[in-house]
Design a protein around this motif. Structure first.
Motif, PDB file in Angstrom:
ATOM      1  N   ILE A 113      12.229  24.105  15.973  1.00  0.00           N
ATOM      2  CA  ILE A 113      10.908  24.140  15.349  1.00  0.00           C
ATOM      3  C   ILE A 113      10.880  25.150  14.208  1.00  0.00           C
ATOM      4  CG2 ILE A 113       8.491  24.806  15.704  1.00  0.00           C
ATOM      5  CD1 ILE A 113       8.599  23.508  18.427  1.00  0.00           C
ATOM      6  N   GLY A 114      11.443  26.335  14.456  1.00  0.00           N
ATOM      7  CA  GLY A 114      11.370  27.410  13.472  1.00  0.00           C
ATOM      8  C   GLY A 114      12.087  27.109  12.172  1.00  0.00           C
ATOM      9  N   HIS A 115      13.273  26.539  12.251  1.00  0.00           N
ATOM     10  CA  HIS A 115      14.038  26.288  11.033  1.00  0.00           C
ATOM     11  C   HIS A 115      13.366  25.258  10.123  1.00  0.00           C
ATOM     12  CE1 HIS A 115      18.025  27.942  12.916  1.00  0.00           C
ATOM     13  NE2 HIS A 115      17.132  28.879  12.668  1.00  0.00           N
ATOM     14  N   PRO A 116      12.946  24.085  10.637  1.00  0.00           N
ATOM     15  CA  PRO A 116      12.250  23.137   9.760  1.00  0.00           C
ATOM     16  C   PRO A 116      10.944  23.705   9.207  1.00  0.00           C
ATOM     17  CG  PRO A 116      12.957  22.051  11.779  1.00  0.00           C
ATOM     18  CD  PRO A 116      13.180  23.514  11.978  1.00  0.00           C
ATOM     19  N   ALA A 117      10.246  24.493  10.015  1.00  0.00           N
ATOM     20  CA  ALA A 117       8.981  25.069   9.550  1.00  0.00           C
ATOM     21  C   ALA A 117       9.209  25.989   8.355  1.00  0.00           C
ATOM     22  CB  ALA A 117       8.304  25.826  10.693  1.00  0.00           C
ATOM     23  N   ARG A 133       5.810  23.764   6.697  1.00  0.00           N
ATOM     24  CA  ARG A 133       4.899  23.075   7.626  1.00  0.00           C
ATOM     25  C   ARG A 133       5.600  22.917   8.967  1.00  0.00           C
ATOM     26  NH1 ARG A 133       1.592  24.382   4.767  1.00  0.00           N
ATOM     27  NH2 ARG A 133      -0.043  23.236   3.665  1.00  0.00           N
ATOM     28  N   PHE A 134       4.822  22.898  10.047  1.00  0.00           N
ATOM     29  CA  PHE A 134       5.424  22.703  11.356  1.00  0.00           C
ATOM     30  C   PHE A 134       5.873  21.256  11.512  1.00  0.00           C
ATOM     31  CE2 PHE A 134       2.741  26.457  12.335  1.00  0.00           C
ATOM     32  CZ  PHE A 134       3.747  27.301  12.762  1.00  0.00           C
ATOM     33  N   PRO A 135       7.038  21.033  12.120  1.00  0.00           N
ATOM     34  CA  PRO A 135       7.544  19.674  12.286  1.00  0.00           C
ATOM     35  C   PRO A 135       6.790  18.917  13.374  1.00  0.00           C
ATOM     36  CG  PRO A 135       8.976  21.223  13.409  1.00  0.00           C
ATOM     37  CD  PRO A 135       7.957  22.050  12.685  1.00  0.00           C
ATOM     38  N   TYR A 184      -5.238  25.293  11.313  1.00  0.00           N
ATOM     39  CA  TYR A 184      -4.110  26.196  11.066  1.00  0.00           C
ATOM     40  C   TYR A 184      -2.922  25.424  10.503  1.00  0.00           C
ATOM     41  CZ  TYR A 184      -0.171  29.275  12.429  1.00  0.00           C
ATOM     42  OH  TYR A 184       0.966  30.043  12.454  1.00  0.00           O
ATOM     43  N   ALA A 185      -2.536  24.360  11.180  1.00  0.00           N
ATOM     44  CA  ALA A 185      -1.344  23.611  10.783  1.00  0.00           C
ATOM     45  C   ALA A 185      -1.532  22.863   9.471  1.00  0.00           C
ATOM     46  CB  ALA A 185      -0.948  22.643  11.891  1.00  0.00           C
ATOM     47  N   ASP A 186      -2.728  22.318   9.250  1.00  0.00           N
ATOM     48  CA  ASP A 186      -2.935  21.395   8.132  1.00  0.00           C
ATOM     49  C   ASP A 186      -3.606  22.010   6.909  1.00  0.00           C
ATOM     50  OD1 ASP A 186      -1.853  19.397   9.727  1.00  0.00           O
ATOM     51  OD2 ASP A 186      -3.806  18.780  10.502  1.00  0.00           O
ATOM     52  N   GLU A 187      -4.353  23.106   7.093  1.00  0.00           N
ATOM     53  CA  GLU A 187      -5.164  23.625   5.989  1.00  0.00           C
ATOM     54  C   GLU A 187      -4.873  25.076   5.622  1.00  0.00           C
ATOM     55  OE1 GLU A 187      -9.287  23.054   6.893  1.00  0.00           O
ATOM     56  OE2 GLU A 187      -8.985  21.032   7.675  1.00  0.00           O
ATOM     57  N   ILE A 196       5.646  29.780   4.946  1.00  0.00           N
ATOM     58  CA  ILE A 196       6.307  30.195   6.188  1.00  0.00           C
ATOM     59  C   ILE A 196       7.685  30.747   5.834  1.00  0.00           C
ATOM     60  CG2 ILE A 196       7.163  29.493   8.452  1.00  0.00           C
ATOM     61  CD1 ILE A 196       5.155  27.225   8.466  1.00  0.00           C
ATOM     62  N   GLU A 197       7.989  31.945   6.323  1.00  0.00           N
ATOM     63  CA  GLU A 197       9.276  32.591   6.064  1.00  0.00           C
ATOM     64  C   GLU A 197       9.980  32.893   7.386  1.00  0.00           C
ATOM     65  OE1 GLU A 197      11.100  36.667   3.994  1.00  0.00           O
ATOM     66  OE2 GLU A 197       8.930  36.334   4.085  1.00  0.00           O
ATOM     67  N   ASP A 198      11.261  32.619   7.431  1.00  0.00           N
ATOM     68  CA  ASP A 198      12.078  32.983   8.589  1.00  0.00           C
ATOM     69  C   ASP A 198      12.454  34.458   8.449  1.00  0.00           C
ATOM     70  OD1 ASP A 198      13.974  33.374  10.568  1.00  0.00           O
ATOM     71  OD2 ASP A 198      15.131  31.575  10.103  1.00  0.00           O
ATOM     72  N   VAL A 199      11.884  35.301   9.310  1.00  0.00           N
ATOM     73  CA  VAL A 199      12.160  36.739   9.238  1.00  0.00           C
ATOM     74  C   VAL A 199      13.059  37.192  10.396  1.00  0.00           C
ATOM     75  CG1 VAL A 199      10.124  37.344   7.893  1.00  0.00           C
ATOM     76  CG2 VAL A 199       9.961  37.256  10.397  1.00  0.00           C
ATOM     77  N   THR A 200      13.786  36.236  10.985  1.00  0.00           N
ATOM     78  CA  THR A 200      14.728  36.592  12.042  1.00  0.00           C
ATOM     79  C   THR A 200      15.769  37.599  11.562  1.00  0.00           C
ATOM     80  OG1 THR A 200      14.448  34.324  12.869  1.00  0.00           O
ATOM     81  CG2 THR A 200      16.190  35.646  13.856  1.00  0.00           C
TER      82      THR A 200
END
Length: 203
Positions: free
Chosen positions: A33-37, A42-44, A151-154, A159-163
């Motif tokens: 989920i995290g990588h595509p987002a 956007r969330f997959p 949240y998801a749509d508007e 989104i940034e991967d901060v791992t």
């Protein structure tokens, strides 16, 4: 020499990284989920819209919750930049996740409000670099139904991967280099929100 006393941190206050129009919140997901987002902003489809999703303005509280990205199912840490108007809409429409006699008429009315509300709030102890609890609280905002859809749509701006940041800070903490670790933390300031927005959410 300035002998003015330093005001103590209030028990309930939102601290966040923000701009004039956005506020950053954190979540942690499994890589599927995290990588595509992070890649698409956007969330997959695998992201469950029918489940409550919790967003957290505190980076260190997210690190406490996900174990610096080491806990199963929380290996990808996301910094989600969202619209401030949406964030404040959620606060206005939120209900505390627990019953507080000073704020609620009785338990039955609180339960009715909780069922109707598309968002809920918990105040959990903020954490330091070693995940020790601090004497003031950090906001956790749960979104469901209409709030989760908005949240998801508007609301999402990016989104940034901060791992990698989580891993770097964790490594410095483990090495005892706390000043260097603290210097990498996102700058979180008191979030300017009207008292009436939080009045029903502060015990």
């Amino acid at each position: 020499m300035n002998d003015q006393p330093i005001d103590p941190e209030p028990k309930f206050r939102i601290r966040a990284r923000y701009t004039e129009s956005t506020v950053t919140v954190y979540q942690a997901y499994r890589p599927q989920i995290g990588h595509p987002a992070a890649r698409t902003g956007r969330f997959p489809a695998a992201w469950k819209r029918d489940r409550m999703t919790w967003i957290k303005p505190s980076f260190l509280w997210m690190m406490y919750r996900c174990g610096w990205g080491t806990k199963e199912g929380q290996e990808t840490v996301l910094a989600v930049e969202i619209d401030r108007a949406g964030f404040e809409w959620a606060l206005r429409h939120a209900c505390l996740s627990h019953y507080v006699p000073a704020l609620h008429e009785d338990q039955a009315s609180w339960k009715r409000q909780l069922r109707r509300s598309p968002a809920r709030v918990q105040w959990d102890p903020e954490r330091d670099l070693h995940h020790n609890p601090l004497p003031y609280r950090s906001l956790q905002l749960g979104l469901a139904g209409e709030a989760a859809a908005r949240y998801a749509d508007e609301w999402i701006v990016g989104i940034e991967d901060v791992t990698p940041l989580a891993c770097e800070v964790h490594g410095l903490v483990r090495a005892g280099q706390l000043a260097q670790a603290a210097g990498l933390l996102p700058e979180e300031r008191p979030y300017p929100v009207a008292d009436e927005v939080l009045a029903h959410l502060r015990a």
